[in-house]
Design an enzyme around this catalytic site. Structure first.
Site, short mmCIF file in Angstrom:
data_model
loop_
_atom_site.label_atom_id
_atom_site.label_comp_id
_atom_site.label_asym_id
_atom_site.label_seq_id
_atom_site.Cartn_x
_atom_site.Cartn_y
_atom_site.Cartn_z
N CYS A 1 17.11 -9.18 28.24
CA CYS A 1 16.68 -7.81 28.04
C CYS A 1 17.84 -6.83 28.23
O CYS A 1 18.93 -7.21 28.67
CB CYS A 1 15.55 -7.49 29.01
SG CYS A 1 16.14 -7.41 30.71
N ASP B 1 14.90 -15.45 30.15
CA ASP B 1 16.23 -14.95 29.82
C ASP B 1 17.31 -15.81 30.48
O ASP B 1 17.10 -16.36 31.57
CB ASP B 1 16.37 -13.49 30.26
CG ASP B 1 15.50 -12.58 29.41
OD1 ASP B 1 15.03 -13.05 28.37
OD2 ASP B 1 15.30 -11.42 29.79
N CYS C 1 10.76 -14.76 32.56
CA CYS C 1 10.92 -14.15 31.24
C CYS C 1 11.67 -15.05 30.27
O CYS C 1 11.70 -14.79 29.08
CB CYS C 1 11.63 -12.81 31.35
SG CYS C 1 13.28 -12.96 32.03
N CYS D 1 16.10 -8.43 36.92
CA CYS D 1 17.07 -8.75 35.88
C CYS D 1 18.49 -8.72 36.44
O CYS D 1 19.34 -9.52 36.04
CB CYS D 1 16.96 -7.75 34.73
SG CYS D 1 15.27 -7.44 34.21
FE1 FES Z 1 14.28 -11.13 31.74
FE2 FES Z 1 15.15 -8.75 32.23
S1 FES Z 1 13.21 -9.26 31.52
S2 FES Z 1 16.12 -10.60 32.66
#
Ligand code: FES
Length: 124
Positions: A58, A35, A33, A102
């Site tokens: 997120c 992140d 993702c 996550c």
């Molecule tokens: Fe990337 Fe939650 S979607 S850490």
């Protein structure tokens, strides 16, 4: 989809920020993702006296960072190394299964910060 605790930590995250003279820093990312989570810890006598995080991610990533910092503050570095993403998710009254990955970021970021501290302060 999210528990009240997750929403509460997402809306009012604890320990956001950076520690300028941190004893250890861990930055981890999720390739899928994109992140990113960064954790700074301050350690005195092998106890985590302060911890701050910055998360570009997120809702679940922010809530788990916040909860993870609360769970390791005041703990020994050995206890912090035992923190699991499952324990963080449980403390938040659970996460939707698709969001469990996550919470892994929070576990990995804390572990990375402690390992950075240990590298910089090798035991004699
Ligand atoms: Fe990337 Fe939650 S979607 S850490």
């Amino acid at each position: 989809m999210y528990s009240e605790k997750v929403m509460e930590h997402f809306e009012h995250p604890r320990n956001v920020g950076e520690i300028p003279d941190a004893s250890g820093t861990g930055t981890v990312g999720n390739a899928k993702c994109g992140d990113i989570m960064k954790m700074d810890i301050k350690v005195e006598n092998d106890v985590i006296t302060d911890v701050k995080f910055k998360t570009f991610g997120c809702c679940a990533a922010i809530a788990t960072s916040s909860m993870a910092t609360e769970m390791v503050k005041g703990k020994s570095i050995d206890e912090a190394l035992q923190l699991t993403n499952k324990a963080v998710a449980e403390a938040l009254d659970g996460l939707p299964p698709v969001k469990m990955h996550c919470s892994l970021l929070a576990e990995q970021a804390i572990h990375a910060a402690v390992e950075d501290y240990q590298k910089k302060h090798p035991k004699e």
